[in-house]
Design a protein around this motif. Structure first.
Motif, PDB file in Angstrom:
ATOM      1  N   VAL A 178      21.273  27.479  -0.938  1.00 17.48           N
ATOM      2  CA  VAL A 178      20.582  26.546  -0.052  1.00 17.48           C
ATOM      3  C   VAL A 178      21.496  25.334   0.110  1.00 17.48           C
ATOM      4  CG1 VAL A 178      18.524  25.169   0.291  1.00 17.48           C
ATOM      5  CG2 VAL A 178      18.385  27.292  -0.967  1.00 17.48           C
ATOM      6  N   VAL A 225       6.725  15.162   5.336  1.00 12.26           N
ATOM      7  CA  VAL A 225       7.197  16.173   4.388  1.00 12.26           C
ATOM      8  C   VAL A 225       6.507  17.505   4.669  1.00 12.26           C
ATOM      9  CG1 VAL A 225       7.317  16.823   1.974  1.00 12.26           C
ATOM     10  CG2 VAL A 225       7.760  14.480   2.622  1.00 12.26           C
ATOM     11  N   LYS A 259      -1.799  20.244  -3.691  1.00 12.30           N
ATOM     12  CA  LYS A 259      -0.657  19.843  -2.892  1.00 12.30           C
ATOM     13  C   LYS A 259       0.649  20.126  -3.635  1.00 12.30           C
ATOM     14  CE  LYS A 259       0.337  16.459   0.439  1.00 12.30           C
ATOM     15  NZ  LYS A 259      -0.222  15.598   1.392  1.00 12.30           N
ATOM     16  N   ILE A 260       0.637  19.781  -4.931  1.00 10.62           N
ATOM     17  CA  ILE A 260       1.841  20.015  -5.732  1.00 10.62           C
ATOM     18  C   ILE A 260       2.144  21.507  -5.796  1.00 10.62           C
ATOM     19  CG2 ILE A 260       2.836  19.789  -8.026  1.00 10.62           C
ATOM     20  CD1 ILE A 260       1.028  17.314  -8.351  1.00 10.62           C
ATOM     21  N   ILE A 293       9.047  25.482  -2.323  1.00  9.69           N
ATOM     22  CA  ILE A 293      10.418  25.297  -2.820  1.00  9.69           C
ATOM     23  C   ILE A 293      10.939  26.626  -3.374  1.00  9.69           C
ATOM     24  CG2 ILE A 293      11.801  24.152  -4.592  1.00  9.69           C
ATOM     25  CD1 ILE A 293      10.165  21.672  -4.176  1.00  9.69           C
ATOM     26  N   ALA A 347       6.545  15.667  -4.856  1.00  9.09           N
ATOM     27  CA  ALA A 347       5.616  16.402  -5.720  1.00  9.09           C
ATOM     28  C   ALA A 347       5.466  15.691  -7.059  1.00  9.09           C
ATOM     29  CB  ALA A 347       6.112  17.833  -5.930  1.00  9.09           C
ATOM     30  N   SER A 379      20.943  30.481  -4.705  1.00  6.38           N
ATOM     31  CA  SER A 379      20.537  31.134  -3.465  1.00  6.38           C
ATOM     32  C   SER A 379      21.179  30.460  -2.255  1.00  6.38           C
ATOM     33  CB  SER A 379      19.015  31.140  -3.351  1.00  6.38           C
ATOM     34  OG  SER A 379      18.506  29.872  -3.637  1.00  6.38           O
ATOM     35  N   ILE A 424      11.611  29.089  -0.537  1.00  3.92           N
ATOM     36  CA  ILE A 424      12.856  28.828   0.184  1.00  3.92           C
ATOM     37  C   ILE A 424      14.054  29.349  -0.615  1.00  3.92           C
ATOM     38  CG2 ILE A 424      14.320  27.011   1.135  1.00  3.92           C
ATOM     39  CD1 ILE A 424      11.835  27.314   2.671  1.00  3.92           C
ATOM     40  N   GLN A 425      13.930  29.274  -1.955  1.00  7.89           N
ATOM     41  CA  GLN A 425      15.018  29.804  -2.769  1.00  7.89           C
ATOM     42  C   GLN A 425      15.201  31.300  -2.505  1.00  7.89           C
ATOM     43  OE1 GLN A 425      16.474  27.649  -4.739  1.00  7.89           O
ATOM     44  NE2 GLN A 425      14.970  26.144  -5.356  1.00  7.89           N
ATOM     45  N   ARG A 426      14.044  31.996  -2.371  1.00  5.44           N
ATOM     46  CA  ARG A 426      14.117  33.433  -2.171  1.00  5.44           C
ATOM     47  C   ARG A 426      14.541  33.771  -0.742  1.00  5.44           C
ATOM     48  NH1 ARG A 426      14.812  35.569  -6.518  1.00  5.44           N
ATOM     49  NH2 ARG A 426      14.401  37.537  -5.457  1.00  5.44           N
ATOM     50  N   PRO A 435      15.947  31.703   2.168  1.00  7.47           N
ATOM     51  CA  PRO A 435      16.392  30.387   2.654  1.00  7.47           C
ATOM     52  C   PRO A 435      16.151  30.193   4.149  1.00  7.47           C
ATOM     53  CG  PRO A 435      18.087  31.454   1.348  1.00  7.47           C
ATOM     54  CD  PRO A 435      17.030  32.467   1.576  1.00  7.47           C
ATOM     55  N   ARG A 436      15.959  31.256   4.891  1.00  5.02           N
ATOM     56  CA  ARG A 436      15.782  31.067   6.327  1.00  5.02           C
ATOM     57  C   ARG A 436      14.333  31.206   6.775  1.00  5.02           C
ATOM     58  NH1 ARG A 436      20.012  29.720   9.037  1.00  5.02           N
ATOM     59  NH2 ARG A 436      22.029  30.030   8.034  1.00  5.02           N
ATOM     60  N   PHE A 490       7.915  19.234   7.780  1.00  2.00           N
ATOM     61  CA  PHE A 490       9.203  19.884   7.527  1.00  2.00           C
ATOM     62  C   PHE A 490       9.005  21.171   6.748  1.00  2.00           C
ATOM     63  CE2 PHE A 490      11.515  15.947   8.604  1.00  2.00           C
ATOM     64  CZ  PHE A 490      12.453  16.523   9.415  1.00  2.00           C
ATOM     65  N   MET A 491       8.083  21.114   5.770  1.00  2.17           N
ATOM     66  CA  MET A 491       7.794  22.306   4.979  1.00  2.17           C
ATOM     67  C   MET A 491       7.328  23.434   5.896  1.00  2.17           C
ATOM     68  SD  MET A 491       8.372  21.993   1.882  1.00  2.17           S
ATOM     69  CE  MET A 491       9.504  20.693   1.554  1.00  2.17           C
ATOM     70  N   LEU A 514       3.628  22.681  -2.601  1.00  2.00           N
ATOM     71  CA  LEU A 514       5.015  22.220  -2.461  1.00  2.00           C
ATOM     72  C   LEU A 514       5.946  23.048  -3.324  1.00  2.00           C
ATOM     73  CD1 LEU A 514       5.069  18.328  -2.414  1.00  2.00           C
ATOM     74  CD2 LEU A 514       5.855  19.906  -0.685  1.00  2.00           C
ATOM     75  N   VAL A 515       5.538  23.239  -4.594  1.00  2.00           N
ATOM     76  CA  VAL A 515       6.418  23.970  -5.509  1.00  2.00           C
ATOM     77  C   VAL A 515       6.587  25.407  -5.031  1.00  2.00           C
ATOM     78  CG1 VAL A 515       6.609  24.861  -7.842  1.00  2.00           C
ATOM     79  CG2 VAL A 515       5.938  22.503  -7.475  1.00  2.00           C
ATOM     80  N   MET A 565      14.436  19.638   0.429  1.00  2.00           N
ATOM     81  CA  MET A 565      13.837  20.145  -0.799  1.00  2.00           C
ATOM     82  C   MET A 565      13.880  19.107  -1.908  1.00  2.00           C
ATOM     83  SD  MET A 565      14.860  24.095  -0.931  1.00  2.00           S
ATOM     84  CE  MET A 565      14.867  24.023  -2.700  1.00  2.00           C
TER      85      MET A 565
END
Lengths: 544, 382
Positions: free
Chosen positions: B160, A475, A516-517, A524, B175, B158, A527-529, A531-532, A478-479, A520-521, B168
């Motif tokens: 995705v 995970v 870690k959480i 996430i 998480a 957005s 990526i929303q802001r 995406p690439r 990939f992140m 991760l958050v 995700m």
């Protein structure tokens, strides 16, 4: 002139004039004199009167004979004895083995407790002995021995040995040993009755990072322990300054662990940057390639138990080949049929990862296997008492950067790299130019998996080697790739380092799991802001 | 526009609601009667553990239907549906913990055992209200739906999509797993919630309660299936399928795909939550393991094996794969992961439409042989 200086001068003389014809006399004279002093003094060690013993100890210490430390240490341990028949001075063995004659150094077999009588000592003698041994070691020509002796003294010096310590400090030439001795001296003087001495001691201790110093300063800042307000405030100031410095080094240490975690992530993710970033294949079995690499290391070490020092170097190419081969087989057998269907690829490779895990579990065992660390990778580079860089992590950081650079060179400067980029950019055109695209696909995938195998060798030095070890990194990897921007090695590097450093800097405040959480958050949300990813490709490649 | 090909063998002219409810009722009454009325010595007797097992399968099937709704019809491969299932389960588990009341090991009137053990003095604020069954039921639906809504709102707005979205969702459940492992979260940490005594005053260990839970699960499966079917057959469902096949075109036609996606995703999460809530009293425990990415991915394979985009295929796949799992982990525990892994590979390579798709293809081939007709134009050669 005190005995240490004299001893040092004699040593200097012996060494300095060696080779000169004249000096031939020197060492002979010196050595004879030493031996005579020493042997004369030895007799006194077994004297009935403790005052005589005391004198003898001082003479033995002063003799400069190389055997004196052994004799005094044995006496302190209560292992110095005199044979009942013949009255020879011997050192009894600590556990097994023969007693050793002090004068000749020859073993004396068959000596039991009944044939000898031990040389008695009392508490006063013990203190003197300890002192004498410490001075002997502080006068040793070996810098490491002196440093160890000085460290052993910190916090344990009593008023009686202050003089010895001052002499040693005066004679000492090495800055590091001097520093430790100064702290030891200051800690001893901090207990003085004289206020000015205490103040001077506090000043001398300022800036020392040794934990004992902090304890002592805390005591001296305490109203109940310290009567003088000036000393208290000086101690508090010194302590604050030290604590600030310790905190700074704590951050540095976190940073180091962050870079180390980042380099591990980089190793795990760089292969993924090839398979996922360049080829667009989601390889859920990537973590299992890491695991295969780690198990290759384990197998190499099991097969070559005598060659531990080079086992990692043997394992590196093998791990690359094993993981790369499995990768090529996967590409030929499964992934090739699923190009253009990313979700199906994800599922199929996940199936492969389960099969690989279970295979390893069946062949080796579900339990973790331990991989040993070679000598040259163990230990740590100690900067000061609160900051140390472990060698295994340093090597892994260097290794990950080497792998990344090698990959960049491979992509930019070789025929294979050129073909790989050509196929990624325009498959049809590349094929028309005579590139065997399907072969390039297989090789590219194998390359990505092989790098994961290399990561496994590195990881085997940091964590346990077990069937599930790959899962821990999939995970995160990939992140890293998604965060850094797909198909971009610089992005992968920056992504891995950011992730590693941020999580390690967060950890002291939040704890491992929460850090870690949080990471991760935030990814996430990131990526929303975007995406690439951080370093998005622009132009035609971005549409692919 | 008639049925999309992936809709499979619903068959025209049947009344689905009546048929599905009929099948569910028949299964329920047969199993119930065979367990309760037939004596234990009889060969036809269904032992209670089998009833519970079937109830579990029904929960899994409901979860699979929920996933099929988003994967088969919306084209979103969620690798985190286990999280919604687990959240529903935790909501129910919290109620069951409160039901224990003073009968815990430490005998505290309000606090569950693990909180007494952690030396907590008061109940955390989010545990209030769970003493009421109705409140817990609302939460079972609301919590997973809310999470799905927020997550989906961020993700779909957005734009995705595809693999990014899948990873995700996996990160999301990962998480949550890490979070629920923490004792400080107040959900029992590692051990989760367990040692339940009863629900609505009925003893959870008694045969009658177990049959009752089985009946509830089966009926929930039937209802969930009908709801999902209703959604995909409606006008909205057509838009959803169109989004799956060409989001850009749907957007060009003036629709707002993210709204449709958000709606279906949220409904699906709520269904998963209900499945989790029914699952927990039957297995008697809920722990953070349910959030493990592997559980969510296993669930994807149920749907894939059964046949995605068919709803009933998903339910069938859930039951078949879990039956295989029960059997294999019992007899050859070593083999189970090999089998599961192989299933992933075989299904994606050889059976992209699953068992239901295979059945449809076989039936079509058989029909052609009987009638001697040539292959229909445009049909996919398997």
């Amino acid at each position: 002139m005190n005995h240490i200086i004299r001893h040092r001068h004699r040593r200097w003389l012996v060494r300095g004039l060696l080779g000169c014809v004249l000096a031939l006399v020197g060492p002979i004279l010196g050595a004879t004199e030493t031996r005579a002093d020493f042997e004369a003094a030895l007799a006194g060690l077994d004297a009935r009167d403790f005052a005589d013993k005391l004198r003898a100890i001082a003479e033995v210490a002063r003799s400069g004979d190389p055997r004196s430390e052994t004799v005094l240490a044995a006496m302190l341990d209560g292992r110095l004895a005199v044979t009942r028949a013949g009255g020879r001075l011997v050192v009894l063995p600590a556990e097994h083995g023969d007693a050793v004659d002090v004068r000749s150094g020859a073993p004396v077999p068959g000596l039991g407790a009944r044939q000898t009588s031990r040389v008695r000592i009392n508490n006063r003698l013990r203190g003197v002995l300890r002192d004498a041994i410490a001075s002997l070691r502080l006068a040793s020509p070996d810098r490491v021995v002196r440093l160890d002796a000085a460290r052993a003294l910190v916090g344990g010096v009593d008023a009686s040995s202050l003089g010895t310590l001052r002499d040693a400090l005066e004679a000492e030439g090495d800055a590091e040993v001097r520093g430790v001795l100064e702290v030891a001296l200051a800690m001893a003087e901090a207990r003085s009755d004289d206020v000015d001495t205490r103040l001077a001691a506090v000043r001398a201790m300022a800036g020392s990072l040794r934990p004992e110093v902090r304890g002592l300063l805390r005591e001296m800042g305490d109203e109940e322990r310290e009567s003088d307000p000036r000393v208290r405030s000086a101690a508090r100031d010194a302590l604050d300054a030290i604590e600030a410095e310790v905190a700074l080094y704590g951050h540095l240490s976190s940073l180091y662990f962050g870079v180390s975690l980042g380099s591990v992530l980089l190793l795990a993710a760089v292969g993924l940057a090839i398979t996922f970033g360049v080829m667009g294949v989601i390889n859920m079995a990537h973590g299992e390639m890491v695991m295969l690499g780690a198990y290759t290391t384990y197998v190499v070490q099991t097969l070559l138990p005598d060659a531990l020092e080079i086992s990692l170097l043997v394992a590196l190419p093998l791990a690359f080949l094993v993981a790369g081969l499995v990768g090529v087989l996967m590409e030929r057998g499964i992934i090739r049929h699923l190009y253009g269907r990313p979700l199906e690829t994800l599922l199929a490779t996940f199936g492969v990862s389960l099969v690989l895990q279970q295979t390893v579990r069946t062949v080796f065992s579900p339990l973790n296997r331990s991989v040993s660390t070679p000598q040259w990778m163990s230990g740590a580079l100690e900067i000061n008492p609160v900051l140390a860089f472990t060698y295994n992590r340093l090597y892994i950081i260097a290794f990950s950067i080497m792998v990344l650079l090698a990959l960049v060179v491979l992509l930019r400067r070789t025929r294979f790299g050129l073909e790989m980029r050509a196929v990624t950019q325009n498959r049809a055109m590349a094929s028309a130019m005579g590139i065997r695209t399907s072969r390039v696909d297989a090789m590219t995938f194998g390359l990505g998996c092989g790098i994961a195998g290399l990561a496994g060798v590195a990881l085997s030095q940091l964590t346990n080697v077990g069937p599930n070890m790959g899962q821990a990194y999939i995970v995160d990897s990939f992140m890293v790739v998604v965060f850094g921007g797909v198909g971009n090695l610089l992005g992968t590097f920056v992504g891995a380092m950011t992730l590693g450093i941020v999580s390690k800097l967060l950890e002291p405040a939040t704890g491992t799991v929460l850090a870690k959480i949080l990471v991760l958050v935030s990814i996430i949300v990131f990526i929303q802001r975007r995406p690439r990813g951080l370093f998005a490709l622009s132009g035609r490649a971005a549409e692919a | 526009m008639s049925e999309s090909p992936v809709h499979g063998s619903g068959g025209p002219g049947r009344s689905p609601t009546a048929a599905v409810l009929g099948v569910a009722l028949v299964v329920v009454s047969v199993v119930g009667v065979l367990n309760q009325a037939v004596g234990e010595s009889s060969a036809l007797h269904v032992p209670t553990y089998v009833v519970t097992l079937l109830g579990k399968y029904a929960c899994y099937a409901l979860l699979a239907v929920a996933l099929d709704l988003v994967w088969g019809y919306l084209g979103i491969l969620s690798l985190g549906h286990g999280a919604f299932f687990a959240l529903g389960g935790y909501a129910m588990g919290m109620h069951l913990m409160r039901e224990i009341g003073p009968r815990g090991v430490y005998g505290h009137p309000v606090l569950p055992d693990f909180m007494v053990f952690l030396d907590w003095k008061t109940l955390p604020w989010y545990w209030h209200g769970f003493d009421s069954f109705a409140f817990a039921l609302v939460m079972v639906v609301l919590v997973p739906a809310a999470l799905a809504f927020v997550f989906g709102w961020l993700a779909f707005r957005s734009r995705v999509t595809g693999v990014y979205l899948s990873i995700m969702t996996q990160a999301l459940t990962y998480a949550l797993m890490l979070a629920f492992f923490r004792n400080e979260m107040g959900f029992g940490g590692n051990n989760g919630l367990t040692d339940f005594k009863d629900v609505l005053g009925l003893d959870l260990q008694s045969d009658a309660t177990r049959v009752g839970l089985f009946v509830c699960s089966t009926m929930a499966l039937a209802a969930g299936y009908l709801l999902a079917r209703g959604i995909v057959r409606s006008r909205l469902g057509r838009v959803v399928t169109a989004i799956r096949d060409g989001e850009g075109r749907v957007r060009s036609l003036g629709y707002r795909p993210e709204r449709y996606k958000l709606f279906v995703f949220t409904v699906s999460a709520a269904m998963a939550g209900v499945a989790g809530a029914l699952y927990v009293p039957q297995v008697g425990i809920i722990n953070p393991g349910e959030f493990a990415p592997l559980s969510s991915i296993e669930l994807v394979v149920w749907v894939a094996v059964g046949g995605r985009g068919t709803l009933h295929g998903a339910a069938l796949g859930a039951v078949l794969v879990n039956y295989a799992k029960t059997w294999l982990t019992g007899t050859y525990p070593e083999v189970w992961l090999f089998a599961l892994g192989a299933m992933f590979v075989v299904v994606t390579l050889v059976l992209p439409r699953g068992i239901v798709g295979l059945a449809a293809t076989t039936r079509a081939a058989w029909a052609r042989r009987v009638t001697g007709a040539s292959r229909a134009p445009g049909e996919v050669v398997p």
